[in-house]
Write a protein that holds these residues in place. Structure first.
Motif, PDB file in Angstrom:
ATOM      1  N   ARG A   1      46.534  47.204  46.281  1.00 55.12           N
ATOM      2  CA  ARG A   1      45.976  46.410  47.009  1.00 55.12           C
ATOM      3  C   ARG A   1      47.250  46.349  47.904  1.00 55.12           C
ATOM      4  NH1 ARG A   1      41.666  44.464  46.239  1.00 55.12           N
ATOM      5  NH2 ARG A   1      40.048  44.357  44.332  1.00 55.12           N
ATOM      6  N   LEU A   2      47.645  45.534  49.233  1.00 55.35           N
ATOM      7  CA  LEU A   2      48.358  45.531  50.483  1.00 55.35           C
ATOM      8  C   LEU A   2      48.245  43.982  50.411  1.00 55.35           C
ATOM      9  CD1 LEU A   2      50.662  46.973  51.820  1.00 55.35           C
ATOM     10  CD2 LEU A   2      49.301  47.550  53.182  1.00 55.35           C
ATOM     11  N   SER A   3      49.733  43.158  51.138  1.00 52.04           N
ATOM     12  CA  SER A   3      49.344  42.247  51.959  1.00 52.04           C
ATOM     13  C   SER A   3      50.624  42.273  52.548  1.00 52.04           C
ATOM     14  CB  SER A   3      49.483  40.935  50.259  1.00 52.04           C
ATOM     15  OG  SER A   3      51.034  41.259  50.165  1.00 52.04           O
ATOM     16  N   LEU A   4      50.260  41.499  53.610  1.00 52.52           N
ATOM     17  CA  LEU A   4      51.337  41.587  54.639  1.00 52.52           C
ATOM     18  C   LEU A   4      51.652  39.791  55.348  1.00 52.52           C
ATOM     19  CD1 LEU A   4      49.531  43.728  57.368  1.00 52.52           C
ATOM     20  CD2 LEU A   4      51.355  44.342  55.625  1.00 52.52           C
ATOM     21  N   SER A   5      52.893  39.375  55.879  1.00 53.33           N
ATOM     22  CA  SER A   5      53.867  38.703  55.616  1.00 53.33           C
ATOM     23  C   SER A   5      52.427  38.054  56.591  1.00 53.33           C
ATOM     24  CB  SER A   5      55.148  38.640  56.539  1.00 53.33           C
ATOM     25  OG  SER A   5      55.512  37.756  57.245  1.00 53.33           O
ATOM     26  N   GLY A   6      52.668  36.717  56.364  1.00 50.89           N
ATOM     27  CA  GLY A   6      51.713  35.309  57.457  1.00 50.89           C
ATOM     28  C   GLY A   6      52.087  35.817  59.314  1.00 50.89           C
ATOM     29  N   GLN A   7      53.722  35.973  59.318  1.00 52.10           N
ATOM     30  CA  GLN A   7      54.552  35.903  60.494  1.00 52.10           C
ATOM     31  C   GLN A   7      53.933  37.072  61.477  1.00 52.10           C
ATOM     32  OE1 GLN A   7      56.503  33.236  61.306  1.00 52.10           O
ATOM     33  NE2 GLN A   7      55.389  33.044  58.777  1.00 52.10           N
ATOM     34  N   SER A   8      53.170  37.990  60.721  1.00 47.69           N
ATOM     35  CA  SER A   8      52.592  39.416  61.654  1.00 47.69           C
ATOM     36  C   SER A   8      50.962  39.107  62.401  1.00 47.69           C
ATOM     37  CB  SER A   8      52.720  40.365  61.055  1.00 47.69           C
ATOM     38  OG  SER A   8      52.146  40.575  59.626  1.00 47.69           O
ATOM     39  N   SER A   9      50.402  38.101  61.397  1.00 43.65           N
ATOM     40  CA  SER A   9      49.357  37.849  61.435  1.00 43.65           C
ATOM     41  C   SER A   9      48.917  36.519  62.600  1.00 43.65           C
ATOM     42  CB  SER A   9      48.498  37.657  60.150  1.00 43.65           C
ATOM     43  OG  SER A   9      48.987  36.146  59.984  1.00 43.65           O
ATOM     44  N   PHE A  10      47.391  36.104  62.858  1.00 45.78           N
ATOM     45  CA  PHE A  10      47.263  35.703  63.589  1.00 45.78           C
ATOM     46  C   PHE A  10      46.164  34.534  62.952  1.00 45.78           C
ATOM     47  CE2 PHE A  10      44.238  33.145  67.041  1.00 45.78           C
ATOM     48  CZ  PHE A  10      45.529  32.348  67.313  1.00 45.78           C
ATOM     49  N   SER A  11      46.002  33.707  62.804  1.00 45.15           N
ATOM     50  CA  SER A  11      44.975  32.831  61.344  1.00 45.15           C
ATOM     51  C   SER A  11      43.827  31.280  62.756  1.00 45.15           C
ATOM     52  CB  SER A  11      45.094  32.506  60.375  1.00 45.15           C
ATOM     53  OG  SER A  11      46.180  31.616  60.113  1.00 45.15           O
ATOM     54  N   ARG A  12      42.761  31.163  62.577  1.00 48.57           N
ATOM     55  CA  ARG A  12      42.271  29.781  62.719  1.00 48.57           C
ATOM     56  C   ARG A  12      41.171  29.716  62.064  1.00 48.57           C
ATOM     57  NH1 ARG A  12      42.806  27.239  68.403  1.00 48.57           N
ATOM     58  NH2 ARG A  12      40.831  26.768  68.748  1.00 48.57           N
ATOM     59  N   LEU A  13      41.049  28.174  61.960  1.00 51.01           N
ATOM     60  CA  LEU A  13      39.958  27.698  61.626  1.00 51.01           C
ATOM     61  C   LEU A  13      39.272  26.795  62.667  1.00 51.01           C
ATOM     62  CD1 LEU A  13      38.478  26.650  58.878  1.00 51.01           C
ATOM     63  CD2 LEU A  13      40.254  24.434  59.165  1.00 51.01           C
ATOM     64  N   SER A  14      37.986  27.223  62.623  1.00 53.70           N
ATOM     65  CA  SER A  14      37.297  26.695  63.759  1.00 53.70           C
ATOM     66  C   SER A  14      35.501  26.276  63.413  1.00 53.70           C
ATOM     67  CB  SER A  14      37.260  28.034  64.678  1.00 53.70           C
ATOM     68  OG  SER A  14      38.520  28.589  65.378  1.00 53.70           O
ATOM     69  N   LYS A  15      35.647  25.310  64.246  1.00 50.00           N
ATOM     70  CA  LYS A  15      34.469  24.657  63.506  1.00 50.00           C
ATOM     71  C   LYS A  15      33.096  24.861  64.306  1.00 50.00           C
ATOM     72  CE  LYS A  15      34.975  20.515  62.846  1.00 50.00           C
ATOM     73  NZ  LYS A  15      34.818  18.483  63.736  1.00 50.00           N
ATOM     74  N   LEU A  16      31.833  25.505  63.004  1.00 52.02           N
ATOM     75  CA  LEU A  16      31.325  26.309  64.372  1.00 52.02           C
ATOM     76  C   LEU A  16      29.934  25.652  64.291  1.00 52.02           C
ATOM     77  CD1 LEU A  16      30.718  29.225  62.065  1.00 52.02           C
ATOM     78  CD2 LEU A  16      31.940  29.152  64.176  1.00 52.02           C
ATOM     79  N   PRO A  17      29.398  25.047  65.120  1.00 52.03           N
ATOM     80  CA  PRO A  17      27.824  24.695  65.271  1.00 52.03           C
ATOM     81  C   PRO A  17      26.632  24.599  64.152  1.00 52.03           C
ATOM     82  CG  PRO A  17      27.680  26.330  67.092  1.00 52.03           C
ATOM     83  CD  PRO A  17      28.719  25.951  66.327  1.00 52.03           C
ATOM     84  N   LEU A  18      25.512  23.474  63.952  1.00 53.10           N
ATOM     85  CA  LEU A  18      24.414  23.296  63.059  1.00 53.10           C
ATOM     86  C   LEU A  18      23.909  24.858  63.481  1.00 53.10           C
ATOM     87  CD1 LEU A  18      23.912  22.793  60.722  1.00 53.10           C
ATOM     88  CD2 LEU A  18      21.904  21.279  62.137  1.00 53.10           C
ATOM     89  N   LEU A  19      23.739  25.727  62.821  1.00 53.05           N
ATOM     90  CA  LEU A  19      23.236  27.363  63.044  1.00 53.05           C
ATOM     91  C   LEU A  19      21.708  27.383  62.518  1.00 53.05           C
ATOM     92  CD1 LEU A  19      25.598  29.438  64.608  1.00 53.05           C
ATOM     93  CD2 LEU A  19      24.504  27.968  66.314  1.00 53.05           C
ATOM     94  N   LEU A  20      21.630  26.460  61.422  1.00 52.85           N
ATOM     95  CA  LEU A  20      20.620  26.801  60.463  1.00 52.85           C
ATOM     96  C   LEU A  20      20.738  27.957  59.503  1.00 52.85           C
ATOM     97  CD1 LEU A  20      17.821  25.227  62.882  1.00 52.85           C
ATOM     98  CD2 LEU A  20      18.865  24.227  60.789  1.00 52.85           C
ATOM     99  N   GLY A  21      21.641  28.750  59.726  1.00 58.33           N
ATOM    100  CA  GLY A  21      21.998  29.273  58.999  1.00 58.33           C
ATOM    101  C   GLY A  21      22.133  30.957  59.372  1.00 58.33           C
ATOM    102  N   ASN A  22      21.874  30.967  60.323  1.00 55.73           N
ATOM    103  CA  ASN A  22      21.311  31.878  61.506  1.00 55.73           C
ATOM    104  C   ASN A  22      22.899  33.152  61.046  1.00 55.73           C
ATOM    105  OD1 ASN A  22      21.338  34.231  63.480  1.00 55.73           O
ATOM    106  ND2 ASN A  22      19.917  33.058  64.920  1.00 55.73           N
ATOM    107  N   LYS A  23      22.948  33.440  60.277  1.00 52.64           N
ATOM    108  CA  LYS A  23      24.103  34.614  60.141  1.00 52.64           C
ATOM    109  C   LYS A  23      24.401  35.490  61.677  1.00 52.64           C
ATOM    110  CE  LYS A  23      23.757  35.117  54.640  1.00 52.64           C
ATOM    111  NZ  LYS A  23      24.668  34.847  54.317  1.00 52.64           N
TER     112      LYS A  23
END
Length: 607
Positions: free
Chosen positions: A69-91
């Motif tokens: 199992r491999l983990s990389l430095s967070g500095q080499s990644s791009f992450s974002r938390l996005s709010k999604l509209p109400l989609l009634l569970g439509n995956k």
């Protein structure tokens, strides 16, 4: 006894490489059996530096686990938390929206990155006041629910440069993740409560990673400030190299306290402490800004405490600094309660790197439980290979089934061919016997035909001889009493020419010539003395030439009586054209007339 499962966890930090081998014996416990730590030296290429260091650590520590199992430095990644509209569970709709959001946010082309996301369900209650009719107010709670997507992206070439080396060493990669996610899973599984909001600050060498855990929600942000920032400032201040400055920082460094305090006697220590405080102040500013973003943009709670991790968090008085600045309880993150340490492990060496070891524990937890964040950044090439390996048993079974079917089919065909061959051989024997009988029959039939042909000609002769007799008998019977024949001759199709013939009348049977001299016949002369002979080469008699006398003086009467007599004859044609009156010569002196008549036979007679 079930076999133990072993996993090798590898954390590639900004300036260090950490490896730990965990054993998962039956029962679910996690045992740390081996670990290793080494600084990544600066070389021409980061890839070559990792490859050499990784192979040296494998050989020196004798890591036997085949799964990684491999983990990389967070500095080499791009992450974002996005709010999604109400989609009634439509995956499917959620996947499309997250992908669209990633395309709009990730600063690279999607074909150049490996990315994944975690869907987080966020529920909260909103209190509002409502006035009653009596003038009183009551608090009404309204429940709300929304989805958030935490997506992480890393450039493909940055992952492949590590995974290729690991796979070339004979290891199988189970997962690839970033260090902040592994650290969050470790903290969530050991030290964080489900109902609290806590801030985790991992101070590494080349940068720091901030994580806010708010119940089941998470906020991740990399900060480009770390322990190496202090080292660089120290090197610049004293005009020394990076390695010497790093050693100087470890021997004399601490974070200077705020307000009035007594400075250390060592001028070097005082200078380094001020540099460290300045860098930590910058880091505090980024932390405060991150908390404000979390609360204002994501509606999160204020953190109730701070947990420190990482090699840069071990500097003296750093907990006091953040406690002073953020006015929150500050403590070190300790996730070792989730594992058991084997007796063979050097615990003093492990304690020295314990703040940098949390990610390893987070990765090990993925083998025994479902972690809160289950993001995996395995490249497509490895996923395809894993999928192929997963399908290999089915492929082998299919191939074996196909081969078995072919063998069974070949055996059946072989048996059928042998059966048919035996039948053909049996039939061939009967055919040979039949052919021999046929040959015998053909020989006998030939002999029969030969014998038959030898007596057919005499038989035909006899039949024809009797036919002449019968025919003449019938002719005698059919002839009128007023007619008699002096001469009868068999001829073919052609009538022999008669030079003395001349026309003296006409009738339905045809014209004929005038006077015909009489020769002796009885008392009179016979008329056949002037008739030409029949051809010598005549083979079949098809007509009879009748020469004679009649008491009938008229041609028509002769024709009528003669045809009437030939009606229903077995030997002579009685239809029109069946007889032909060639000559008719009346003689008034004797009351006689000579005639020559041609009569066609129904069937020719061989001569």
């Amino acid at each position: 006894m079930p076999k133990e499962n072993t996993v090798l966890t590898i954390d590639v930090g900004g300036d260090s490489l950490k490896m730990a081998e965990f054993v998962f014996p039956p029962g679910g416990a996690i045992v740390l059996r081996k670990f290793a730590f080494r600084k990544l030296e600066e070389r021409e290429g980061e890839e070559s530096s990792f490859a050499q260091t990784y192979l040296e650590m494998l050989a020196e520590n004798n890591f036997t686990a085949k799964q990684v199992r491999l983990s990389l430095s967070g500095q080499s990644s791009f992450s974002r938390l996005s709010k999604l509209p109400l989609l009634l569970g439509n995956k499917s709709a959620i996947s499309r929206i997250v992908e669209y959001e990633a395309r709009q946010t990730v600063p690279y082309a999607m074909s150049e990155v490996v990315w994944d996301y975690q869907l987080i369900r966020h529920a909260w209650s909103d209190l509002r006041s409502e006035m009653q009719e009596d003038g009183s107010t009551i608090e009404i709670s309204e429940d709300h629910e929304e989805y958030e997507a935490l997506f992480v992206a890393v450039k493909t070439d940055q992952i492949v440069r590590y995974t290729d080396v690991i796979e070339d060493s004979g290891k199988k990669i189970l997962s690839v993740e970033i260090a902040p996610v592994a650290l969050f899973n470790a903290a969530k599984g050991t030290q964080l409560r489900d109902d609290e909001c806590a801030l985790i600050l991992n101070i590494g060498g080349r940068g720091s990673n901030l994580m806010i855990s708010d119940q089941n929600r998470v906020f991740i942000r990399p900060i480009p400030i770390g322990g190496d920032t202090i080292t660089q400032q120290v090197a610049k201040e004293f005009g020394i190299g990076f390695t010497e400055a790093e050693d100087l920082k470890h021997r004399h460094g601490f974070v200077a306290l705020g307000g009035a305090y007594e400075e250390p006697e060592s001028e070097v220590a005082a200078t380094i402490s001020k540099i460290a405080r300045n860098v930590m102040t910058r880091l505090h500013g980024e932390v405060s800004r991150s908390i404000n973003v979390w609360r204002s943009q994501h509606g999160g709670h204020q953190p109730s405490r701070i947990l420190l991790a990482g090699g840069g968090s071990t500097m003296l008085y750093i907990t006091d600094f953040f406690n002073e600045k953020l006015r929150l309880p500050v403590e070190y993150l300790n996730t070792f309660g989730a594992i058991t340490i084997d007796e063979s492990v050097d615990k003093e060496a492990l304690q020295a790197i314990a703040p940098m070891f949390q990610e390893m524990i987070g990765m090990s937890l993925r083998s025994v439980t479902q972690c809160p964040i289950n993001i995996s950044l395995i490249p497509a090439s490895i996923r395809n290979q894993v999928e192929l390996n997963r399908k290999k048993p089915y492929f082998y079974i299919s191939a074996f089934s196909l081969i078995a079917c072919l063998v069974i089919f070949s055996y059946g065909v072989h048996k059928r061919l042998n059966f048919d061959r035996q039948r053909v051989e049996r039939v061939q024997v009967e055919v040979d016997k039949t052919n021999q009988k046929v040959k015998q029959v053909d020989g006998l039939y030939g002999q029969l035909n030969s014998a038959k042909s030898s007596f057919e000609e005499p038989l035909q002769f006899l039949q024809d001889r009797g036919k002449w007799t019968n025919m003449l008998t019938e002719l005698e019977q059919k002839m009128p009493d007023t007619m008699w024949v002096a001469s009868l001759e068999g001829i073919g199709d052609e009538v022999p020419a008669d030079d003395s013939s001349s026309s003296s009348g006409s009738g339905g049977l045809g014209g004929f010539g005038g006077g015909m001299p009489f020769g002796p016949m009885g008392e009179m002369g016979g008329p056949d003395s002037n008739l030409p002979p029949s051809p010598a080469d005549l083979t079949e008699v098809k007509q009879l030439r009748l020469i004679g006398y009649t008491l009938i003086m008229g041609t028509n009467l002769l024709e009528e009586q003669f045809l009437k007599q030939l009606k229903d004859s077995k030997f002579f044609e009685d239809v029109e054209g069946g007889s032909s009156l060639v000559k008719f010569t009346p003689e008034k002196e004797y009351n006689l007339s000579s005639f020559e008549i041609l009569v066609k036979l129904k069937e020719p007679i061989r001569k």
